[in-house]
Each structure stands twice: as structure tokens, then as C-alpha cells.
Design an enzyme around this catalytic site. Structure first.
Site, short mmCIF file in Angstrom:
data_model
loop_
_atom_site.label_atom_id
_atom_site.label_comp_id
_atom_site.label_asym_id
_atom_site.label_seq_id
_atom_site.Cartn_x
_atom_site.Cartn_y
_atom_site.Cartn_z
N LEU A 329 9.08 -0.27 -0.44
CA LEU A 329 8.87 -1.44 -0.87
C LEU A 329 8.17 -1.64 -2.19
O LEU A 329 8.24 -2.62 -2.78
CB LEU A 329 7.88 -2.19 0.26
CG LEU A 329 8.73 -2.00 1.59
CD1 LEU A 329 7.64 -2.45 2.68
CD2 LEU A 329 10.04 -2.63 1.73
N ASP A 330 7.79 -0.39 -2.76
CA ASP A 330 6.89 -0.34 -3.94
C ASP A 330 7.80 0.16 -4.92
O ASP A 330 8.39 1.17 -5.00
CB ASP A 330 5.90 0.62 -3.68
CG ASP A 330 4.64 0.66 -4.75
OD1 ASP A 330 5.11 0.27 -6.04
OD2 ASP A 330 3.50 1.25 -4.72
N THR A 331 7.87 -0.78 -6.05
CA THR A 331 8.60 -0.28 -7.35
C THR A 331 7.83 0.27 -8.51
O THR A 331 8.27 0.35 -9.53
CB THR A 331 9.54 -1.26 -7.86
OG1 THR A 331 8.66 -2.30 -8.11
CG2 THR A 331 10.51 -1.73 -6.75
N SER A 332 6.59 0.44 -8.31
CA SER A 332 5.91 0.76 -9.49
C SER A 332 6.31 2.24 -9.86
O SER A 332 6.07 2.60 -10.81
CB SER A 332 4.35 0.92 -9.04
OG SER A 332 4.14 1.51 -7.95
#
Ligand SMILES: [Zn+2]
Length: 406
Positions: A329-332
Site C-alpha cells: 500500500l506504501d508507494t514511498s
């Protein structure tokens, strides 16, 4: 096999077939799940009597497994989980489906390696690389390496085939008394700047690496990628002709040759079989539409984005990013990838998280155009090659769209 295992195998195959007939994928997860419910030792029962190779690592597992299965196929029939279902349910299902085969080559999710070694008693384990994967899910790289190290220390009978260029892999594999090293390069360095043994910085020069505070250093590899080929342990160079693109896949082929070598297969016998592998579960597939030759590349974590840039031609490139559950879920992580290799080609972006990508490309000074759909992307590029690089569910979306038109 005990009666319970026979029953479990039969039910597992039926469930997988029903699932396929219902159009719910290849059925390997549900088939394996039901089989293991009936006989919790089913994987061990199915593996017994076969010579097994396991392939694990963060990236390149599916391709390397497919190439290794092709290479070992010189000797006889090989069971393999070629659709990337790489947990015990997938292994169980693959072995049940193939019936009795003398050989099995299985892709293993790195978190499950210990469990699958215990169940399948493999002859060979191949360790490709360790780097950060989906940020909200994966274990830390050093923890993963420690888990592998402990597991291999408990199984001195296993022949380990390991990547000499990845310090984390070398440290994990150093627990094994029987290691064959290959050099397939390491494009992604960010997860191995610190020695896992002593915590000192790792230095690199001219293809070598070494710890500045303890004896850990790059071992001398027996299999080495050189130019468009591979040098074997006898020092003979073999041209590697593949349909799969990029230097990364020559590295994957070198690994496959090294694993097959542990079974007694010679490169000269295996190479023609590697050359026939064209596409793996849709990856690298090429589709012609409206005068465009579209090639699909899957990239699921920072290291595999760098690899995809290596595989892609200098041609218009569509990038598609989602952040649904299977993607993480994290696009960093976008900020861990250097997109500058794309500066000199037309870049299109799409997907649920195209705007995250847009910001990243802006910072990286890569010009781009946002498109709403795959059709719009096609219309925006001239006839000829279109490279598509997408993460997991974005890749599935584009595949589904292409299947519809074909
Ligand atoms: Zn050290």
C-alpha cells in the site's frame, strides 16, 4: 505414498481442476490448500523420491525457476510451479498435478524457505539476491538473511548455489559447507552497504566487494556472466541466446546452468532448451496491436525496477503503478528508484497511483505524459515498440486488457 496422501492428492487435483474450470485462475492455491488440510504432510509425501531444486530470493525467482526447469529437463520430466504460486500450497499443487516425476524445480517465497526445505529435502537450493520488497509486508533484509543462514547451517547435506555479488546472500550461504558461487551482478546496492556479520561498511571496486572490519568478502565465483555468455567452472565460455531480454536474464540463465550442473547437466545440453523459453506467466510477452509491438515487463520492488530499465529497449515506455493489497500500500519506494535512465525516451504514465509517479518523475526531471487508459497510451505512441513496465496488479490489469483485444 500412504493412503491418506493418495486421497489428498486426488482431492487436491480435482479442486484445482474445478477452480480452473470456473475461470478462477490456475487453481494451484486452492488445490494445495485442500490437499494440505486432508494430509498436513502431503508436500513431504509428494516430494519424496524426487530430486528437488529450490529457487529463492527477492527478484528473478520465477524466471530462474522456469529456466532451471528447462535445463534440468535434459535428464527427464520435471515438476515445477511455473505460475509463480510460490508458497507450500502452490508447491503441493504443482507436485500433485504433475504426477510422479524424477525431478522437481520449485520457486520458493523467501519467507517459506526453511519450511519448504524441511518438507521437500532438496538436493540443491539456489539463492539469488535479497533486497527490500513491499515496505509494509516484508521482513528486513538482514533478518531474512539471518533466517536463511540458520536454516542452511542445519542442513549441511544441501548443495547451495549462491550469488557471489550479493553480500547478504554470501553471508547467508557461508553457513553451508557445499556452496557453488555464481556471479550474475548486483544492480541494486542500497540494501547491502553494511556488513551483516560485523556492522562495518562494505566497500566495492572493480566487481569485488569486501567488509572493512571482518573477513567477509566476495568469494571467487565458478560461474560468471561475461559479455553475452557464461563461463563455466572449467573456464569454457558459452554463448547464451535467449528470447528473454536484458543482461539480467543472462544472469538468470547462468544461475539455471549452475543449478542444473549440480544434477550433472552440461551447459551445451541445456542451452538449446533455455533458448526456447519465450514468456513466463505473461512476463516478457509480446503482443501486436494496431502496428505497435507491446512488450510487458513486471517490476514489483525497487531492485526489479532497475532491472526492467535494463531490459527495456530505447523506445516509448508506459509505466503503470497501483497500490492495491498485492502491490503493497506504501508507494514511498518510488523515491528509492532512480528513473533518470528514462530521460531520453517518451514516457507515459497510468494506473491508480499515476500521480505519485508523476511527482517522482518531476523530481527526477523525467518528462512524461499522463494517460487514462491503455488504449489512450497506444494511440499516443507511433507504430513500433511500446515497452510496458508495471507493478503487480497494474501488470494484471494490462494483461487482462490485452487478452480482451486478442
Ligand atoms: Zn564485516
Amino acid at each position: 505414498m500412504p493412503l491418506i496422501a493418495k486421497v489428498a492428492t486426488s482431492v487436491s487435483k480435482t479442486a484445482a481442476a474445478l477452480s480452473r474450470a470456473a475461470g478462477r485462475g490456475d487453481g494451484s492455491v486452492i488445490g494445495g490448500w485442500i490437499g494440505l488440510k486432508i494430509d498436513p504432510d502431503l508436500l513431504a509425501h509428494l516430494a519424496s523420491g524426487r530430486a528437488v531444486a529450490l529457487v529463492s530470493g527477492t527478484n528473478g525467482k520465477t524466471t530462474t525457476t522456469r529456466l532451471t526447469a528447462a535445463a534440468v529437463g535434459v535428464l527427464g520430466r520435471v515438476a515445477t510451479n511455473s505460475f509463480g504460486a510460490n508458497m507450500p500450497t502452490g508447491h503441493t499443487s504443482a507436485l500433485a498435478r504433475e504426477g510422479h516425476t524424477p525431478f522437481a524445480v520449485l520457486e520458493v517465497d523467501e519467507h517459506y524457505l526453511a519450511q519448504v526445505i524441511d518438507a521437500t529435502r532438496p538436493k540443491v537450493v539456489a539463492l539469488l539476491n535479497l533486497s527490500r520488497d513491499q515496505l509494509d509486508r516484508a521482513k528486513e533484509v538482514a533478518m531474512m538473511a539471518q533466517l536463511w543462514k540458520t536454516t542452511l547451517a542445519g542442513h549441511p547435506e544441501i548443495k547451495v548455489v549462491a550469488n557471489a555479488d550479493d553480500p547478504m546472500v554470501v553471508w547467508a550461504a557461508s553457513a553451508s559447507p557445499q556452496t557453488t558461487w555464481f556471479s550474475a551482478g548486483q544492480r541494486w546496492l542500497d540494501d547491502s552497504f553494511v556488513c551483516p556479520e560485523s556492522g562495518h561498511p562494505i566497500e566495492r571496486a572493480q566487481g569485488e566487494w569486501w567488509c572493512t572490519g571482518c573477513p567477509l568478502r566476495r568469494p571467487r565465483p565458478q560461474w560468471v556472466v561475461e559479455d553475452e555468455g557464461v563461463i563455466d567452472p572449467r573456464g569454457d565460455w558459452h554463448l547464451v541466446k535467449l528470447q528473454l531480454p536484458g543482461k539480467v536474464n543472462i544472469g538468470n540463465a547462468a544461475t539455471a546452468l549452475a543449478v542444473a550442473g549440480e544434477f550433472g547437466v552440461r551447459p551445451i545440453e541445456a542451452l538449446p532448451r533455455l533458448a526456447r523459453v519465450a514468456s513466463i506467466a505473461g512476463r516478457y510477452a509480446q503482443v501486436d496491436k494496431d502496428g505497435r509491438n507491446i512488450r510487458l515487463l513486471l517490476a514489483k520492488n525497487p531492485a526489479s525496477w532497475l532491472e526492467a530499465f535494463d531490459m527495456a529497449d530505447q523506445a516509448p515506455t508506459l509505466l503503470s503503478i497501483n497500490a492495491r493489497d498485492p502491490d503493497g500500500l506504501d508507494t514511498s519506494w518510488l523515491y528509492d528508484v532512480d528513473f533518470s535512465p528514462l530521460r531520453d525516451r517518451p514516457v507515459l504514465i497510468t494506473g491508480d497511483r499515476a500521480y505519485d509517479l508523476a511527482v517522482r518523475l518531476q523530481v527526477n526531471q523525467v518528462p512524461f505524459r499522463h494517460v487514462q487508459s491503455f488504449d489512450e497510451a497506444l494511440a499516443a505512441v507511433p507504430p513500433g515498440r511500446l515497452e510496458v513496465i508495471a507493478n503487480y496488479t497494474a501488470f494484471q490489469d494490462i494483461r487482462a486488457e490485452l487478452d480482451r483485444v486478442n
